[in-house]
Motif scaffolding. Structure first.
Motif, PDB file in Angstrom:
ATOM      1  N   SER A 138       0.829  -1.196   0.000  1.00  0.00           N
ATOM      2  CA  SER A 138       0.000   0.000   0.000  1.00  0.00           C
ATOM      3  C   SER A 138       0.862   1.243   0.000  1.00  0.00           C
ATOM      4  CB  SER A 138      -0.931   0.002   1.218  1.00  0.00           C
ATOM      5  OG  SER A 138      -0.174   0.059   2.418  1.00  0.00           O
ATOM      6  N   THR A 191      -4.254   0.322  -2.028  1.00  0.00           N
ATOM      7  CA  THR A 191      -3.941  -0.989  -1.458  1.00  0.00           C
ATOM      8  C   THR A 191      -3.867  -2.022  -2.569  1.00  0.00           C
ATOM      9  OG1 THR A 191      -6.268  -1.498  -1.074  1.00  0.00           O
ATOM     10  CG2 THR A 191      -5.083  -0.389   0.708  1.00  0.00           C
ATOM     11  N   GLY A 192      -3.479  -3.240  -2.172  1.00  0.00           N
ATOM     12  CA  GLY A 192      -3.431  -4.345  -3.130  1.00  0.00           C
ATOM     13  C   GLY A 192      -2.280  -4.266  -4.107  1.00  0.00           C
ATOM     14  N   SER A 253      -1.968  -0.297   4.764  1.00  0.00           N
ATOM     15  CA  SER A 253      -3.426  -0.203   4.746  1.00  0.00           C
ATOM     16  C   SER A 253      -3.999  -1.470   4.124  1.00  0.00           C
ATOM     17  CB  SER A 253      -3.868   1.017   3.943  1.00  0.00           C
ATOM     18  OG  SER A 253      -3.392   2.208   4.537  1.00  0.00           O
ATOM     19  N   TYR A 254      -5.038  -2.005   4.734  1.00  0.00           N
ATOM     20  CA  TYR A 254      -5.665  -3.217   4.225  1.00  0.00           C
ATOM     21  C   TYR A 254      -7.094  -3.271   4.756  1.00  0.00           C
ATOM     22  CZ  TYR A 254      -4.419  -4.764   8.907  1.00  0.00           C
ATOM     23  OH  TYR A 254      -4.280  -4.857  10.257  1.00  0.00           O
ATOM     24  N   HIS A 255      -7.890  -4.093   4.124  1.00  0.00           N
ATOM     25  CA  HIS A 255      -9.284  -4.266   4.535  1.00  0.00           C
ATOM     26  C   HIS A 255      -9.485  -5.549   5.314  1.00  0.00           C
ATOM     27  CE1 HIS A 255     -10.313  -0.822   2.101  1.00  0.00           C
ATOM     28  NE2 HIS A 255      -9.737  -1.375   1.046  1.00  0.00           N
ATOM     29  N   ILE A 257      -7.344  -9.351   6.855  1.00  0.00           N
ATOM     30  CA  ILE A 257      -6.044  -9.982   7.103  1.00  0.00           C
ATOM     31  C   ILE A 257      -6.240 -11.377   7.676  1.00  0.00           C
ATOM     32  CG2 ILE A 257      -5.865  -8.919   9.385  1.00  0.00           C
ATOM     33  CD1 ILE A 257      -2.835  -8.909   9.045  1.00  0.00           C
ATOM     34  N   LEU A 305      -3.048 -10.181   3.114  1.00  0.00           N
ATOM     35  CA  LEU A 305      -3.616  -8.857   3.274  1.00  0.00           C
ATOM     36  C   LEU A 305      -4.486  -8.586   2.049  1.00  0.00           C
ATOM     37  CD1 LEU A 305      -0.415  -6.978   4.463  1.00  0.00           C
ATOM     38  CD2 LEU A 305      -2.199  -7.981   5.861  1.00  0.00           C
ATOM     39  N   ASP A 306      -5.783  -8.528   2.290  1.00  0.00           N
ATOM     40  CA  ASP A 306      -6.730  -8.443   1.175  1.00  0.00           C
ATOM     41  C   ASP A 306      -6.487  -9.635   0.253  1.00  0.00           C
ATOM     42  OD1 ASP A 306      -7.753  -6.147   2.295  1.00  0.00           O
ATOM     43  OD2 ASP A 306      -6.382  -4.842   1.234  1.00  0.00           O
ATOM     44  N   GLN A 308      -3.511 -10.082  -1.369  1.00  0.00           N
ATOM     45  CA  GLN A 308      -2.072 -10.290  -1.509  1.00  0.00           C
ATOM     46  C   GLN A 308      -1.569 -11.289  -0.466  1.00  0.00           C
ATOM     47  OE1 GLN A 308      -0.049  -8.723  -3.953  1.00  0.00           O
ATOM     48  NE2 GLN A 308       1.296 -10.335  -3.285  1.00  0.00           N
TER      49      GLN A 308
END
Length: 605
Positions: A138, A191-192, A253-255, A257, A305-306, A308
């Motif tokens: 991110s 992100t991503g 930053s992530y949504h 995990i 993470l998301d 990834q």
């Protein structure tokens, strides 16, 4: 001749016509007082378009053709002097944002050439500021719009980003930013992203249907190790181990995990998942259980993470093999003050991970021990030397050490007709078995219970040559009627001298009847079994002697620890001699073959 001249004239006219077309069909040279005048055929500018900012200047250069034209003067004009002005030298100055056309016109012939000048605000409308919080997945993009007072109804700001250096709407992702501060500074979090990848980005401002882009910049995402790292396992035991990983979520930053470990029993395959515990200080752990002792295991950290997925490097550990047992070469030890002895420890199994032993003494004032098992006797008393495994198994072994003052062979007065020695013949201490002797012999030997080595016979029990009271047992009918050992055949008399001698049957009986006999399996902590004989005579109750259960010696082996057999100086009959026999709960005078090896306890007057 006239025809020839006419032809030349025609050629000349044709030639002049071709020359005018190159410059300008309406320009060229003309006669002037008999000389040709060179007119302008065209003009060109060094630029066809140029962009400047408000207040900036640029000079346009006009080139008049042909080079030999007599009048090269030009005039300059701007189609919109409110956007940009131009002076007589072609110097253009931006006035305000917009577009205008600068034209150069020749004085001779009115030839023209133009340049489109775009004027941008002195401060760029869209500014690509930079980035913050670059992680492996991110980033925060930063931009600014220099809008001043705008009334555009379709105003939008945002970014375009791509892995391609040449950002185009077709190869990039456009992100509109909804919020900006009062000065139109704005940010957005992307992100991503992929780790260790170069990304290009630029800001944009859209108003009145027109997009204005800021400078294209770039950033590189961090590597996987900056986010996730497999650490060494800890607290490794026989069936459990703690797996450790670093998970650095700073600036990330992530949504969603998910994280933990994949593990297995092969370096090439880790397919079993173990959830990680709470993240604390950028780290997490997980405990493996129900493992096999002494077996290798491989593992790697995992995080998603998301969309990834990250894997840490593969690491391994081997569960411990604990010490199963510790043994010492001696479980009891008797030392004299000042003596030293090294105990030897054996640790099993051989593949135990940590065979370190800690040596301790229960009474260091009596005996000390060093890290190599070397015991030093300090003072009289009893101490327990302990060798304990340090791997948490709890395995240990111990040795009881009895420390005595230096031994002094002496006579003990029990209030009887004779005094009794405090140790056996050949012994170095009270509990020492000492030497073994055949009856009537004064030196110990290697083999007993065989007449072939007995001193007073000719190889058999019926060929006696001394101490024989029956002719059928004497050699060639020999008899001598001797019933007590002579001094020369008494080992106590020969070795000790003085009044020392072997006790008679009567003296053994006296000792038996006038003393208390107490069996012990561990005399003074030495581990030696035997009888403690304490006088019952008035005034002598505190006097005692110890008879170790030395057993007897037959041929080349010993029988010890359960009974004692001590010679008397008295002949029993023919080939048998008297001796005193005891076990734990009985004691009396018996007889046995003279050739057996038995203990001797001296007495004296």
């Amino acid at each position: 001749m006239k025809k020839y001249l006419s032809a030349l004239a025609v050629l000349a006219l044709l030639f002049m016509g071709d020359s005018c077309t190159t410059e300008d069909s309406n320009s060229g040279s003309e006669e002037n007082g008999g000389e040709k005048a060179v007119h302008v055929t065209g003009v060109s500018l060094d630029r066809s378009n140029v962009t400047i900012k408000e207040g900036e200047s640029v000079t346009l250069v006009a080139t008049v053709k042909p080079d030999k034209a007599e009048n090269k003067n030009v005039s300059w004009s701007s189609s919109d002097a409110s956007v940009a002005t131009v002076n007589n030298s072609g110097n253009v100055t931006g006035v305000k944002a917009g577009s205008t056309t600068i034209t150069a016109t020749t004085e001779d012939g009115g030839k023209t050439s133009s340049c489109v000048v775009s004027v941008e605000p002195s401060t760029a409308l869209s500014v690509t500021v930079g980035v913050d919080n670059v992680s492996a997945v991110s980033v925060v993009l930063k931009g600014k719009a220099n809008l001043g007072n705008t009334s555009s109804s379709d105003l939008k700001v945002g970014f375009q980003y791509s892995k391609s250096a040449g950002i185009l709407p077709s190869n990039s992702i456009t992100v509109e930013v909804k919020d900006a501060d009062a000065n139109y500074n704005y940010t957005t979090t992307i992100t991503g992203l992929e780790p260790e990848t170069i990304y290009y980005f630029r800001s944009f401002v859209r108003q009145n249907g027109q997009d204005t882009y800021g400078e294209t910049k770039s950033f590189t995402t961090k590597d996987v190790a900056s986010v996730l790292e497999t650490k060494n396992a800890s607290d490794i035991k026989t069936t459990t181990a703690t797996l450790n990983a670093k998970l650095n979520l700073t600036d990330i930053s992530y949504h969603s995990i998910t994280y933990g470990f994949f593990w297995g029993t092969s370096e090439s395959k880790q397919d079993r998942f173990l959830n990680g515990g709470d993240i604390a200080d950028n780290a997490f752990t997980a405990t493996m259980t129900s493992l096999s002792s002494g077996k290798p295991y491989w593992y790697k950290a995992y995080a998603k993470l998301d969309s990834q997925v990250f894997y840490g490097e593969i690491r391994s550990f081997t569960t411990l093999v604990l010490v199963g047992s510790v043994s010492l070469d001696k479980t009891s030890l008797s030392l004299i003050v000042g003596d030293e002895h090294t105990l030897t420890a054996t640790v099993t199994p051989d593949n135990a991970n940590d065979k370190t032993l800690k040596w301790t003494s229960s009474e260091e004032s009596i005996a000390t021990v060093d890290e190599s098992g070397n015991v030093k006797a300090k003072s009289k008393g009893t101490a327990v030397i302990k060798a304990e495994a340090q791997d948490g198994s709890g395995a240990y072994a111990s040795c009881r050490v009895v420390v005595r003052e230096p031994f002094v062979f002496c006579a003990v007065n029990l209030g009887l007709s004779v005094k009794w020695a405090n140790a056996n013949m050949g012994a170095g201490s009270e509990d020492d078995y000492g030497d073994y002797y055949a009856w009537g012999e004064t030196e110990p030997k290697s083999s007993y219970y065989t007449w072939s080595t007995y001193k007073y016979c000719n190889g058999t029990d019926n060929t006696l040559t001394k101490y024989c009271n029956k002719s059928s047992y004497g050699k060639d009918g020999f008899t001598d009627s001797l019933t007590q050992l002579e001094a020369a055949d008494d080992v106590a008399s020969v070795v000790l001298g003085g009044s020392w001698r072997m006790p008679t049957d009567a003296e053994w009986t006296e000792l038996q009847q006038n003393c208390t006999w107490t069996w012990t399996n561990d005399y003074n902590g030495t581990g030696v079994s035997g009888q403690i004989v304490t006088s019952k005579k008035t005034g002598y109750e505190n006097n005692s002697i110890f008879f170790p259960a030395a057993g007897s010696r037959h041929l080349t082996y010993y029988i010890t620890g359960t009974y004692g057999e001590y010679w008397s100086s008295s002949l029993y009959s023919t080939y048998l001699a008297s001796h005193f026999y005891f076990e734990s709960n009985r004691f009396y005078v018996l007889s046995d073959q003279r050739c057996i090896g038995m203990s001797v306890r001296p007495v004296c007057e």
